[in-house]
Design a protein around this motif. Structure first.
Motif, PDB file in Angstrom:
ATOM      1  N   SER A  33      71.423  18.758  57.852  1.00  0.00           N
ATOM      2  CA  SER A  33      70.241  19.516  57.458  1.00  0.00           C
ATOM      3  C   SER A  33      69.777  20.289  58.688  1.00  0.00           C
ATOM      4  O   SER A  33      70.092  19.926  59.810  1.00  0.00           O
ATOM      5  N   ASP A  34      69.072  21.383  58.469  1.00  0.00           N
ATOM      6  CA  ASP A  34      68.603  22.153  59.617  1.00  0.00           C
ATOM      7  C   ASP A  34      67.084  22.291  59.597  1.00  0.00           C
ATOM      8  O   ASP A  34      66.412  21.805  58.691  1.00  0.00           O
ATOM      9  N   ASP A  35      66.549  22.967  60.618  1.00  0.00           N
ATOM     10  CA  ASP A  35      65.095  23.072  60.774  1.00  0.00           C
ATOM     11  C   ASP A  35      64.454  23.860  59.650  1.00  0.00           C
ATOM     12  O   ASP A  35      63.257  23.753  59.417  1.00  0.00           O
ATOM     13  N   LYS A  36      65.238  24.696  58.961  1.00  0.00           N
ATOM     14  CA  LYS A  36      64.674  25.490  57.883  1.00  0.00           C
ATOM     15  C   LYS A  36      64.660  24.702  56.573  1.00  0.00           C
ATOM     16  O   LYS A  36      64.345  25.259  55.525  1.00  0.00           O
ATOM     17  N   GLY A  37      65.014  23.426  56.632  1.00  0.00           N
ATOM     18  CA  GLY A  37      64.985  22.596  55.434  1.00  0.00           C
ATOM     19  C   GLY A  37      66.216  22.748  54.564  1.00  0.00           C
ATOM     20  O   GLY A  37      66.287  22.217  53.469  1.00  0.00           O
ATOM     21  N   ARG A  38      67.203  23.490  55.054  1.00  0.00           N
ATOM     22  CA  ARG A  38      68.438  23.613  54.287  1.00  0.00           C
ATOM     23  C   ARG A  38      69.250  22.338  54.479  1.00  0.00           C
ATOM     24  O   ARG A  38      69.243  21.756  55.552  1.00  0.00           O
ATOM     25  N   PHE A  65      73.890  12.646  63.983  1.00  0.00           N
ATOM     26  CA  PHE A  65      72.657  13.180  63.404  1.00  0.00           C
ATOM     27  C   PHE A  65      71.563  13.279  64.455  1.00  0.00           C
ATOM     28  O   PHE A  65      71.554  12.538  65.442  1.00  0.00           O
ATOM     29  N   THR A  66      70.660  14.208  64.249  1.00  0.00           N
ATOM     30  CA  THR A  66      69.428  14.297  65.024  1.00  0.00           C
ATOM     31  C   THR A  66      68.292  14.142  64.025  1.00  0.00           C
ATOM     32  O   THR A  66      68.453  14.465  62.851  1.00  0.00           O
ATOM     33  N   CYS A  67      67.144  13.663  64.469  1.00  0.00           N
ATOM     34  CA  CYS A  67      65.976  13.610  63.597  1.00  0.00           C
ATOM     35  C   CYS A  67      65.116  14.832  63.921  1.00  0.00           C
ATOM     36  O   CYS A  67      65.250  15.415  64.995  1.00  0.00           O
ATOM     37  N   PRO A  68      64.227  15.244  62.978  1.00  0.00           N
ATOM     38  CA  PRO A  68      63.464  16.474  63.180  1.00  0.00           C
ATOM     39  C   PRO A  68      62.708  16.479  64.516  1.00  0.00           C
ATOM     40  O   PRO A  68      62.132  15.460  64.903  1.00  0.00           O
ATOM     41  N   HIS A  69      62.709  17.617  65.188  1.00  0.00           N
ATOM     42  CA  HIS A  69      61.960  17.858  66.421  1.00  0.00           C
ATOM     43  C   HIS A  69      62.303  16.872  67.540  1.00  0.00           C
ATOM     44  O   HIS A  69      61.467  16.507  68.349  1.00  0.00           O
ATOM     45  N   SER A  70      63.527  16.419  67.563  1.00  0.00           N
ATOM     46  CA  SER A  70      63.929  15.485  68.611  1.00  0.00           C
ATOM     47  C   SER A  70      65.229  15.967  69.233  1.00  0.00           C
ATOM     48  O   SER A  70      66.063  16.571  68.558  1.00  0.00           O
ATOM     49  N   SER A  71      65.393  15.716  70.526  1.00  0.00           N
ATOM     50  CA  SER A  71      66.658  16.092  71.164  1.00  0.00           C
ATOM     51  C   SER A  71      67.544  14.862  71.353  1.00  0.00           C
ATOM     52  O   SER A  71      68.479  14.868  72.130  1.00  0.00           O
ATOM     53  N   ASP A  72      67.230  13.790  70.636  1.00  0.00           N
ATOM     54  CA  ASP A  72      68.087  12.603  70.650  1.00  0.00           C
ATOM     55  C   ASP A  72      69.177  12.763  69.599  1.00  0.00           C
ATOM     56  O   ASP A  72      68.880  12.849  68.408  1.00  0.00           O
ATOM     57  N   SER A  74      72.151  19.525  63.596  1.00  0.00           N
ATOM     58  CA  SER A  74      71.397  20.686  64.053  1.00  0.00           C
ATOM     59  C   SER A  74      70.521  20.301  65.228  1.00  0.00           C
ATOM     60  O   SER A  74      70.003  19.182  65.288  1.00  0.00           O
ATOM     61  N   TRP A  75      70.345  21.229  66.127  1.00  0.00           N
ATOM     62  CA  TRP A  75      69.414  21.040  67.239  1.00  0.00           C
ATOM     63  C   TRP A  75      68.967  22.399  67.732  1.00  0.00           C
ATOM     64  O   TRP A  75      69.791  23.271  67.979  1.00  0.00           O
ATOM     65  N   GLU A  76      67.664  22.570  67.863  1.00  0.00           N
ATOM     66  CA  GLU A  76      67.086  23.808  68.401  1.00  0.00           C
ATOM     67  C   GLU A  76      67.723  25.051  67.815  1.00  0.00           C
ATOM     68  O   GLU A  76      68.241  25.900  68.547  1.00  0.00           O
ATOM     69  N   ASN A  77      67.674  25.165  66.478  1.00  0.00           N
ATOM     70  CA  ASN A  77      68.185  26.362  65.806  1.00  0.00           C
ATOM     71  C   ASN A  77      69.666  26.604  65.984  1.00  0.00           C
ATOM     72  O   ASN A  77      70.128  27.732  65.868  1.00  0.00           O
ATOM     73  N   LYS A  78      70.391  25.545  66.297  1.00  0.00           N
ATOM     74  CA  LYS A  78      71.840  25.684  66.387  1.00  0.00           C
ATOM     75  C   LYS A  78      72.476  24.615  65.516  1.00  0.00           C
ATOM     76  O   LYS A  78      71.954  23.515  65.385  1.00  0.00           O
ATOM     77  N   MET A  79      73.605  24.973  64.916  1.00  0.00           N
ATOM     78  CA  MET A  79      74.312  23.990  64.124  1.00  0.00           C
ATOM     79  C   MET A  79      75.630  23.670  64.824  1.00  0.00           C
ATOM     80  O   MET A  79      76.363  24.576  65.212  1.00  0.00           O
ATOM     81  N   TYR A  80      75.882  22.393  65.008  1.00  0.00           N
ATOM     82  CA  TYR A  80      77.067  21.909  65.707  1.00  0.00           C
ATOM     83  C   TYR A  80      78.026  21.328  64.679  1.00  0.00           C
ATOM     84  O   TYR A  80      77.625  20.508  63.842  1.00  0.00           O
ATOM     85  N   PHE A  81      79.282  21.755  64.764  1.00  0.00           N
ATOM     86  CA  PHE A  81      80.318  21.194  63.890  1.00  0.00           C
ATOM     87  C   PHE A  81      81.340  20.486  64.743  1.00  0.00           C
ATOM     88  O   PHE A  81      81.804  21.045  65.748  1.00  0.00           O
ATOM     89  N   ILE A  82      81.706  19.279  64.331  1.00  0.00           N
ATOM     90  CA  ILE A  82      82.724  18.542  65.054  1.00  0.00           C
ATOM     91  C   ILE A  82      83.958  18.440  64.184  1.00  0.00           C
ATOM     92  O   ILE A  82      83.886  18.015  63.022  1.00  0.00           O
ATOM     93  N   GLN A  83      85.052  18.931  64.737  1.00  0.00           N
ATOM     94  CA  GLN A  83      86.332  18.885  64.027  1.00  0.00           C
ATOM     95  C   GLN A  83      87.328  18.253  64.977  1.00  0.00           C
ATOM     96  O   GLN A  83      87.678  18.859  65.991  1.00  0.00           O
ATOM     97  N   GLY A  84      87.765  17.024  64.676  1.00  0.00           N
ATOM     98  CA  GLY A  84      88.672  16.313  65.573  1.00  0.00           C
ATOM     99  C   GLY A  84      88.014  16.141  66.930  1.00  0.00           C
ATOM    100  O   GLY A  84      86.883  15.661  67.031  1.00  0.00           O
ATOM    101  N   SER A  85      88.672  16.621  67.986  1.00  0.00           N
ATOM    102  CA  SER A  85      88.142  16.421  69.342  1.00  0.00           C
ATOM    103  C   SER A  85      87.431  17.669  69.839  1.00  0.00           C
ATOM    104  O   SER A  85      87.210  17.830  71.032  1.00  0.00           O
ATOM    105  N   GLN A  86      87.075  18.569  68.907  1.00  0.00           N
ATOM    106  CA  GLN A  86      86.452  19.822  69.318  1.00  0.00           C
ATOM    107  C   GLN A  86      85.073  19.992  68.713  1.00  0.00           C
ATOM    108  O   GLN A  86      84.767  19.440  67.650  1.00  0.00           O
TER     109      GLN A  86
END
Ligand SMILES: *[C@@H]1O[C@H](CO)[C@@H](O)[C@H](O)[C@H]1NC(C)=O
Ligand SMILES: *[C@@H]1O[C@H](CO)[C@@H](O)[C@H](O)[C@H]1NC(C)=O
Ligand SMILES: *[C@@H]1O[C@H](CO)[C@@H](O)[C@H](O)[C@H]1NC(C)=O
Ligand SMILES: *[C@@H]1O[C@H](CO)[C@@H](O)[C@H](O)[C@H]1NC(C)=O
Ligand SMILES: *[C@@H]1O[C@H](CO)[C@@H](O)[C@H](O)[C@H]1NC(C)=O
Ligand SMILES: *[C@@H]1O[C@H](CO)[C@@H](O)[C@H](O)[C@H]1NC(C)=O
Ligand SMILES: *[C@@H]1O[C@H](CO)[C@@H](O)[C@H](O)[C@H]1NC(C)=O
Length: 451
Positions: free
Chosen positions: A274-279, A364-371, A319-331
Motif C-alpha cells: 500500500s502507498d501513502d495515497k491509500g492505494r 512492510f513499512t507502517c504509515p509515516h514511519s521509516s522502520d 512504500s516509503w517517502e513517496n517511493k515504491m520499492y520492489f524486490i525481485q530475487g536479490s535485486q
C-alpha cells in the motif's frame, strides 16, 4: 513549471512506448464466480435479436454505477460489463427510456449524500440513481440541478479532487467544455479543448480520463484537455469484448493464466503493498490488481503498465517517502510515486547494497514511519531506512513459519499466507503472539469475492 513539462512529456513518452497502456477490458462487478474477462466460450452476441455492441456505432454514454459495473448506452439499449447482452435501458435504470445524452458517477466525499450517485442526462432532464433506484424528486431540470450547464449534452464525466483542482464534473457540448465545480458555491468555467474534438461519451476509469468519439476513444488530461494518446483507438479492442478483436482473445483458453487473472481463484499472491495515497496493490505472476478501488471493477494488469520496465514475479514490495520499492530475487528497483510512477535512476541494485540483506520473503513499512520490517522464514528484522549504510537489526522470531507477504496500514498489520491472512494490531502484536490468530480469507475480505 519545468517539473510540469517533465511530467507531461514523461506521460506522453510512456504512452508512446506502450500503446496498450492501461486500457480497460473490464467486466462488471456484479458476478464474481469466475473471470469474465476472458470467457472460455466467446460471447455469442446478438443472439437476443437486440442491438449489437460490436457494430462500431459507438455509445451515447459510458459510466460506472455505484457497484462498480460498467454501463455502455446506445439508443434504447445498455450493455453492462464488457460482454453482457443488450438490455432495454428501463430494465436496469427504472423509468428511463433511451436514447440518453450523457452519464457519470458522482464523486464528492464532502457531500456523502451525492457521493457515488449515478446521474443520467436526457434532453433538459437529469435522472439520479443510487443502489438501483431512481431517487425521489427526479427527473429534474438540468438548470436546477446544475445551474449554468446546457441541455442536450454530448457527454459528462466526474473529475476527482487531486486529478482536478477540486471534485468537479466536466460536461461536453458542441465543442465547448463546461467545468462544474461542486464546491459550497458551485462555479462553472468554460473551455475550448480543440485538440480533443467532440466527446460523444466520456469516462473516468481508474484515475484515467477517456473521450469517446463514436467507437474511437482517446485519453485526455482532465485539467488541460491535452490528448494523451498517440492516436485514437477502437473501443472494441479495449472496452467491450467483440469476436476476433481485443488484446486478450488469444489467451482465453489458457487456464493457468485465467486463474492468475481471476482475483477470486484463491491462488496465493506473491506480494501486497500500500502507498501513502491509500492505494493498495496485490501482485501475482507478473500481474497486479488494485485492491482499494473495487468500485472500478476488477482487472489484472501487467506490471509494466504502471511501473515502466517492471516484469516478472515481485517477491516483496513496500512504500516509503513517496517511493515504491520492489524486490525481485536479490535485486531492488525503486519508483517515485507521483501522478505516475517514475523509475529512480541507478536501479535495479543488489538488495545487499540497498538494505544489507540478501533475501526477503515479505517486507512492510507502517504509515509515516521509516522502520522497514523484513521477514525471512520465521524471522522478523528491522531496518532503519534513514540510516546509511542500512543494516538489519536483531532477529526476532514470529509464529509464522512461512509468509508470502505483509502490509501495515491504518487498520493494522496483515500477514498473507496462501489463500489466508492473519491480522495483528501492530508489529508488537505479531512479535508477542505465541500462536496464530484466527485466519481470514483473502479473496473474501480483499477481493470482494462471494462466500
Ligand atoms: C454468474 O455467472 C455464472 C456463469 O456465467 C452464472 O451461472 C451465475 O448464475 C451467475 N451468478 C450470479 C449471482 O449472477
Ligand atoms: C443485431 O440485431 C439487431 C436487431 O435485430 C439488428 O438490427 C442488427 O443488424 C444485428 N447486428 C448484427 C451484427 O447482426
Ligand atoms: C421497459 O419498456 C418496455 C417498452 O418500452 C416495456 O415493455 C417493459 O415492461 C419496461 N420494463 C420495465 C422493467 O419497466
Ligand atoms: C464538434 O461539434 C460542433 C458542434 O456540433 C461542430 O461544429 C464541430 O465541427 C465538431 N467538431 C468536430 C471535430 O467534429
Ligand atoms: C476512428 O479512427 C479511425 C482510425 O484511427 C478512423 O479511420 C475513423 O474515421 C475514426 N472514426 C471516428 C468516428 O472518428
Ligand atoms: C499459459 O499462461 C502461463 C502464465 O502466463 C504461461 O506460463 C504458459 O506458457 C501459458 N500456456 C500456454 C499454452 O500458452
Ligand atoms: C475463501 O472464500 C472463497 C469465496 O470467496 C472460497 O471459495 C474459498 O474456498 C475460501 N478459501 C478458504 C481457504 O477458506
Amino acid at each position: 513549471m519545468g517539473r510540469m513539462i517533465l511530467y507531461l512529456s514523461t506521460l506522453t513518452l510512456l504512452f508512446l512506448l506502450s500503446p496498450g497502456l492501461s486500457y480497460p477490458l473490464i467486466k462488471g462487478k456484479s458476478n464474481h464466480t469466475g473471470s469474465n474477462l476472458f470467457p472460455v466460450t466467446p460471447p455469442s452476441l446478438n443472439v437476443t435479436g437486440l442491438a449489437d455492441a460490436c457494430t462500431g456505432e459507438g455509445f451515447d454514454a459510458v459510466t460506472l454505477d455505484d457497484q462498480g459495473a460498467m454501463h455502455y448506452f446506445r439508443g434504447d439499449f445498455v450493455w453492462v460489463g464488457s460482454h453482457g447482452p443488450a438490455q432495454l435501458i428501463n430494465e436496469t435504470w427504472k423509468h428511463l427510456h433511451g436514447p440518453i445524452d450523457a452519464a457519470f458517477r458522482n464523486h464528492n466525499k464532502n457531500k456523502p449524500l451525492e457521493h457515488q450517485r449515478t446521474y443520467i442526462f436526457q434532453g433538459s432532464s437529469v435522472f439520479c440513481y443510487f443502489e438501483g433506484s431512481l431517487l425521489e424528486g427526479y427527473p429534474r431540470p438540468i438548470s436546477q440541478e446544475f445551474p449554468g450547464i446546457p441541455e442536450h449534452l454530448d457527454s459528462a464525466v466526474e473529475c476527482h479532487e487531486g486529478e482536478c483542482k477540486s471534485d468537479s464534473i466536466i460536461f461536453f457540448k458542441d465543442g465547448t467544455v463546461y467545468i462544474y465545480s461542486t464546491q459550497e458555491v458551485p462555479a462553472v468555467k468554460q473551455r475550448q479543448w480543440a485538440a480533443l474534438g467532440n466527446c460523444t461519451a466520456a469516462l473516468r476509469w481508474l484515475e484515467r480520463y477517456y473521450c469517446f468519439n463514436g467507437i474511437n476513444f482517446t485519453r485526455f488530461d482532465p485539467v488541460s484537455g491535452e490528448v494523451l494518446s498517440a492516436r485514437p483507438l477502437d473501443a472494441r479492442d479495449y472496452f467491450v469484448t467483440c469476436p476476433g478483436r481485443g488484446h486478450g482473445h488469444n489467451v482465453r483458453k489458457n487456464a493457468t493464466l485465467m486463474a492468475i487473472k481471476d482475483q477470486c481463484s484463491g491462488q496465493s499472491f506473491e506480494a501486497f503493498s500500500s502507498d501513502d495515497k491509500g492505494r493498495m496493490y496485490a501482485f501475482r505472476g507478473g500481474l497486479y490488481f488494485r485492491v482499494d478501488s473495487s468500485k472500478d471493477g476488477w482487472h489484472a494488469w501487467p506490471l509494466s503498465h504502471t511501473w515502466r520496465n517492471l516484469h516478472g514475479v515481485v517477491d516483496a514490495a513496500f512504500s516509503w517517502e513517496n517511493k515504491m520499492y520492489f524486490i525481485q530475487g536479490s535485486q531492488v528497483i525503486i519508483y517515485l510515486s507521483d501522478q505516475i510512477f517514475i523509475p529512480v535512476l541507478g536501479y535495479p541494485k543488489p538488495l545487499k547494497e540497498e538494505l544489507g540483506v540478501t533475501e526477503i520473503d515479505a517486507a512492510f513499512t507502517c504509515p509515516h514511519s521509516s522502520d522497514l520490517y523484513i521477514i525471512r522464514g520465521n524471522k522478523l528484522q528491522l531496518v532503519d531506512l534513514q540510516k546509511t549504510p542500512r543494516s538489519p537489526g536483531l532477529e526476532k522470531q514470529i509464529s509464522h513459519a512461512q509468509v508470502d507477504s505483509a502490509i501495515c496500514n491504518v487498520n493494522g498489520l496483515f500477514i498473507f499466507q496462501g489463500p489466508l491472512f492473519y491480522h495483528y494490531n501492530n508489529v508488537e502484536g505479531l512479535v508477542s503472539s505465541t500462536e496464530l490468530p484466527k485466519p481470514g480469507n483473502i479473496t473474501k475480505h480483499f477481493m470482494d469475492c462471494l462466500s
